[in-house]
Design a protein around this motif. Structure first.
Motif, PDB file in Angstrom:
ATOM      1  N   UNK A   1     -26.856 108.909   9.102  1.00 49.79           N
ATOM      2  CA  UNK A   1     -25.696 109.022   8.234  1.00 49.79           C
ATOM      3  C   UNK A   1     -24.820 107.801   8.288  1.00 49.79           C
ATOM      4  N   UNK A   2     -23.505 108.004   8.112  1.00 50.54           N
ATOM      5  CA  UNK A   2     -22.558 106.891   8.090  1.00 50.54           C
ATOM      6  C   UNK A   2     -22.475 106.228   9.470  1.00 50.54           C
ATOM      7  N   UNK A   3     -22.664 104.926   9.464  1.00 54.36           N
ATOM      8  CA  UNK A   3     -22.688 104.201  10.738  1.00 54.36           C
ATOM      9  C   UNK A   3     -21.668 103.063  10.787  1.00 54.36           C
ATOM     10  N   UNK A   4     -21.571 102.263   9.719  1.00 55.64           N
ATOM     11  CA  UNK A   4     -20.727 101.062   9.729  1.00 55.64           C
ATOM     12  C   UNK A   4     -19.912 100.973   8.451  1.00 55.64           C
ATOM     13  N   UNK A   5     -18.690 100.482   8.583  1.00 55.60           N
ATOM     14  CA  UNK A   5     -17.938 100.052   7.404  1.00 55.60           C
ATOM     15  C   UNK A   5     -18.358  98.634   7.058  1.00 55.60           C
ATOM     16  N   UNK A   6     -18.557  98.383   5.780  1.00 51.76           N
ATOM     17  CA  UNK A   6     -19.002  97.078   5.328  1.00 51.76           C
ATOM     18  C   UNK A   6     -17.864  96.363   4.609  1.00 51.76           C
ATOM     19  N   UNK A   7     -17.854  95.045   4.651  1.00 55.01           N
ATOM     20  CA  UNK A   7     -16.809  94.311   3.932  1.00 55.01           C
ATOM     21  C   UNK A   7     -16.938  94.519   2.419  1.00 55.01           C
ATOM     22  N   UNK A   8     -15.830  94.839   1.778  1.00 50.27           N
ATOM     23  CA  UNK A   8     -15.836  95.080   0.323  1.00 50.27           C
ATOM     24  C   UNK A   8     -15.650  93.774  -0.422  1.00 50.27           C
ATOM     25  N   UNK A   9     -16.654  92.921  -0.279  1.00 50.76           N
ATOM     26  CA  UNK A   9     -16.618  91.600  -0.907  1.00 50.76           C
ATOM     27  C   UNK A   9     -17.694  91.547  -1.978  1.00 50.76           C
ATOM     28  N   UNK A  10     -17.321  91.123  -3.156  1.00 52.09           N
ATOM     29  CA  UNK A  10     -18.273  91.081  -4.266  1.00 52.09           C
ATOM     30  C   UNK A  10     -19.443  90.161  -3.939  1.00 52.09           C
ATOM     31  N   UNK A  11     -20.636  90.601  -4.312  1.00 51.43           N
ATOM     32  CA  UNK A  11     -21.824  89.768  -4.172  1.00 51.43           C
ATOM     33  C   UNK A  11     -22.559  89.914  -2.859  1.00 51.43           C
ATOM     34  N   UNK A  12     -22.026  90.665  -1.913  1.00 51.86           N
ATOM     35  CA  UNK A  12     -22.710  90.821  -0.631  1.00 51.86           C
ATOM     36  C   UNK A  12     -23.870  91.816  -0.757  1.00 51.86           C
ATOM     37  N   UNK A  13     -24.920  91.510  -0.023  1.00 52.80           N
ATOM     38  CA  UNK A  13     -26.060  92.421   0.059  1.00 52.80           C
ATOM     39  C   UNK A  13     -26.245  92.822   1.517  1.00 52.80           C
ATOM     40  N   UNK A  14     -26.785  94.026   1.697  1.00 47.21           N
ATOM     41  CA  UNK A  14     -26.855  94.604   3.031  1.00 47.21           C
ATOM     42  C   UNK A  14     -28.308  94.969   3.348  1.00 47.21           C
ATOM     43  N   UNK A  15     -28.763  94.545   4.534  1.00 45.13           N
ATOM     44  CA  UNK A  15     -30.156  94.756   4.914  1.00 45.13           C
ATOM     45  C   UNK A  15     -30.221  95.421   6.293  1.00 45.13           C
ATOM     46  N   UNK A  16     -30.950  96.522   6.329  1.00 45.86           N
ATOM     47  CA  UNK A  16     -31.284  97.145   7.612  1.00 45.86           C
ATOM     48  C   UNK A  16     -32.520  96.408   8.125  1.00 45.86           C
ATOM     49  N   UNK A  17     -32.283  95.354   8.893  1.00 48.59           N
ATOM     50  CA  UNK A  17     -33.405  94.510   9.293  1.00 48.59           C
ATOM     51  C   UNK A  17     -34.256  95.173  10.372  1.00 48.59           C
ATOM     52  N   UNK A  18     -33.721  96.136  11.087  1.00 51.13           N
ATOM     53  CA  UNK A  18     -34.554  96.842  12.070  1.00 51.13           C
ATOM     54  C   UNK A  18     -35.644  97.635  11.358  1.00 51.13           C
TER      55      UNK A  18
END
Length: 708
Positions: free
Chosen positions: A366-383
């Motif tokens: 479920x919910x784990x981290x707050x992410x920066x609300x910056x336009x253009x960012x992409x998020x990767x679960x690299x594990x």
């Protein structure tokens, strides 16, 4: 009024005089050894991080810190040196005594298959065998098969596979032969001659600046890696690596040295740990490395499949994002949204990496981290090797992903993924498809096998020089006296009929009769063998080292022959139609049936053995027959206190070792780490075997046995 004022001037002065400089700094989170404690609760994060930053700022001023050593191009590799095993040179995966070749590829293929490979290796040629004779730590380097040229080729073979090489140095070796030069100069010379990359300081609380200076002067700059916590934080300036002997609280601690200098690489070490998850989580949380040590002084403490797979995954991630892990703005204990999930943030110009560990014994999703609300960012679960879609919740973004019980996670945030990322994500997706819990976590000891001793000819009458040992019922009771390992499974040797190796052994034996040489084989007797057979071993380094031009020194005819390997002794025995004795035969012949502690009786008698040698030079062995008072109940002489004697050999998948009996007259002083000596009949030595060049010793001889 604050508490200091309440003490009064005299009380305040007394308090300040008893405080260390570290305690005197104004912080509520002082270091505990090598780690800084984490915040007591998530709400304390901002204050905690501010306190740590202030502590670091002041500490660097106090140190007069200069980090220029970390910017040297030839040493930058240390900042990517995540996985380093300490490896005994005797490890059978590293050297093959039959082909007389170092088998670097075999060793690296094995660790790559089991846990993903290594970045460097610490090769260990010294303890626990050092002190068996007068050779010092540097002599033992030069006695390795192939000498400096062979070692240089071995190091080059590691370099071909991208692996750096360390050799150790130890300050406690002050009782063996004088080195003839400063220890730092000798260590630097070995690095230069072999082309190696680092010096590990055994028991050093920070390697002195003299080691760096000597290496630079020798033309081979090296990474310095002390084993234990720095004696003074100022040493951080030139010790660009260190080992970490840490505590592992449920709330992860922060590396003291990495916090002071983010480019400093720590390899966490817990050599006897059977479950390594605490260490691996602490390393990943801090973005540091791990000492994947398994062959511990010839005792195999193997990494379990589950921990090996965890090590493969976290090391793969660390190597991919090594440039971010040295971020000066790294922030451990960055807040998470779930209890028991701890994260560290490593920001950089190209993106930000979060390393996460789940300290709970259950899965968390479920919910784990707050992410920066910056336009253009992409998020990767690299594990898990996939892109995440952030969930918008009011004015914030939230990342949802799962973490396995006692497992790991990693999130990479970037506006511009580089060209390598898709292939890396595919690799991690394949790697993490199987849960860690599905890998075996049960630790298992390696089984040992005793090397068979071929039967000798049967003697029908007492041969010259032999004593008849009659058949009898014998309680064989003996313990290994190796310094480390405690009473763990796998320590010492595994006798036939025992389910595993262990330190202490006791069993009743029905002993058949046999003949045993009254004295150890002498130089004169070995000369007859040499003349008759023209024997010359393929690996002849140190062979009959005291002899000159094919003969022993004048006056040495009746002294026990030494500088003969186990193979040399077996060759002599085969020529003589005999064999080496089994250890229990040796002890029975020395002890009889009354359980006496010494061949002559229950109490030690110094007049029954040669005087002890405790200096840094050693006289020649005494002539056989010179101490008849030391004879056993059966009349066998020189059983203890003369020269150690070869008996049985034991092997497992990684180690060969010989059981030595009888002790010697050489007792080096100045350190508790020398090969333990003994005169007692209920104690034996375990001597690691590699190759005749290194195995031969000036204080190991042998005697032969015949069947009855």
């Amino acid at each position: 009024m604050n508490c200091h004022c309440a003490l009064g001037a005299a009380g305040l002065l007394g308090l300040l005089m008893t405080m260390t400089p570290l305690e005197a700094q104004d912080t509520r989170y002082p270091p505990d050894g090598e780690i800084l404690p984490g915040p007591a609760k998530p709400a304390d994060f901002a204050d905690w991080l501010g306190q740590l930053k202030q502590w670091r700022h002041e500490k660097l001023i106090r140190m007069g810190y200069n980090g220029s050593e970390y910017a040297r191009p030839e040493l930058l590799w240390s900042q990517r040196n995540f996985i380093q095993p300490q490896v005994m040179v005797e490890d059978r995966f590293l050297y093959d005594p039959v082909t007389r070749r170092y088998t670097v590829d075999r060793f690296l293929d094995d660790v790559t298959q089991r846990y993903g490979g290594i970045d460097s290796i610490l090769l260990w040629p010294v303890y626990p065998n050092i002190g068996i004779d007068i050779r010092n730590q540097f002599d033992l380097h030069y006695d390795l098969p192939g000498g400096p040229a062979g070692l240089r080729q071995m190091v080059a073979d590691f370099h071909k596979r991208g692996v750096k090489v360390f050799w150790p140095t130890m300050p406690w070796d002050t009782g063996t032969r004088e080195a003839g030069m400063a220890y730092w100069a000798a260590a630097a010379r070995i690095a230069a001659e072999t082309g190696s990359d680092g010096i590990n300081g055994d028991t050093f609380h920070g390697l002195p600046l003299s080691y760096k200076t000597a290496a630079d002067q020798a033309g081979r700059p090296v990474v310095l890696e002390p084993e234990t916590a720095l004696e003074a934080d100022e040493q951080l300036a030139w010790n660009t690596m260190s080992w970490g002997y840490w505590k592992y609280p449920w709330v992860p601690g922060v590396s003291r040295y990495k916090w002071l200098e983010p480019r400093h690489m720590v390899n966490i070490c817990a050599r006897w740990a059977k479950d390594r998850n605490d260490q691996l989580q602490a390393a990943f949380f801090n973005g540091v490395g791990y000492e994947s040590w398994e062959n511990v002084w010839g005792i195999w403490n193997g990494i379990t499949p589950r921990d090996g797979e965890a090590l493969r995954r976290v090391a793969t991630i660390e190597r991919q994002f090594a440039s971010l892990l040295v971020s000066p703005e790294w922030a451990p204990h960055t807040p998470t949204l779930q209890h028991g999930i701890f994260a560290t943030k490593f920001p950089g110009a190209a993106g930000t990496l979060y390393t996460l560990v789940n300290r709970n014994a259950y899965d968390v999703a479920g919910r784990q981290l707050e992410a920066p609300a910056t336009a253009g960012l992409r998020f990767f679960d690299v594990y898990h090797g996939r892109e995440l879609q952030a969930e918008r919740d009011g004015g914030r973004l939230v990342l949802n992903f799962e973490m396995e019980a006692l497992g790991y996670g990693a999130i990479y945030v970037t506006a511009q993924p580089d060209a390598e990322l898709p292939a890396f994500l595919t690799r991690m997706r394949e790697m993490s498809a199987r849960e860690l819990r599905s890998y075996a976590q049960e630790w298992k000891a390696l089984g040992q096998t005793r090397v068979e001793i071929p039967a000798a000819r049967a003697a029908t009458a007492s041969p010259e020089g032999y004593v008849k040992i009659p058949a009898g019922r014998f309680e064989f009771q003996v313990s290994g006296i190796m310094i480390e390992g405690g009473n763990d499974v796998g320590v010492d040797v595994q006798y036939p009929g025992e389910p595993s190796a262990r330190r202490h052994h006791r069993r009743m034996l029905e002993m058949p009769g046999f003949y045993l040489m009254k004295h150890p084989v002498t130089n004169a007797q070995f000369k007859k063998f040499m003349d008759a057979t023209q024997y010359h071993p393929a690996d002849d380094h140190n062979f009959l080292r005291d002899w000159k031009n094919g003969n022993y020194p004048e006056g040495w005819a009746q002294k026990p022959v030494t500088w003969v390997s186990l193979e040399d002794a077996r060759a002599y025995a085969a020529w003589a139609g005999a064999r080496l004795p089994h250890e229990w035969e040796w002890q029975y012949a020395a002890q009889g049936t009354d359980g006496r502690l010494y061949p002559w009786g229950a109490e030690f008698d110094a007049s029954a053995v040669p005087p002890k040698e405790t200096g840094r030079t050693v006289r020649a062995p005494s002539d056989v027959g010179a101490y008849p008072k030391g004879a056993s109940p059966f009349g066998v002489e020189e059983m203890v206190g003369h020269v150690w004697q070869w008996t049985d050999e034991y092997t497992d998948e990684h180690t060969r070792a010989a059981v030595l009996r009888g002790g010697s007259y050489y007792w080096p002083q100045g350190s508790a780490w020398y090969f333990p000596n003994t005169y007692k009949l209920n104690e034996h030595g375990k001597y690691l075997l590699m190759a005749p060049a290194k195995d031969r010793s000036g204080l190991i001889g042998f005697r032969c046995a015949l069947d009855l």
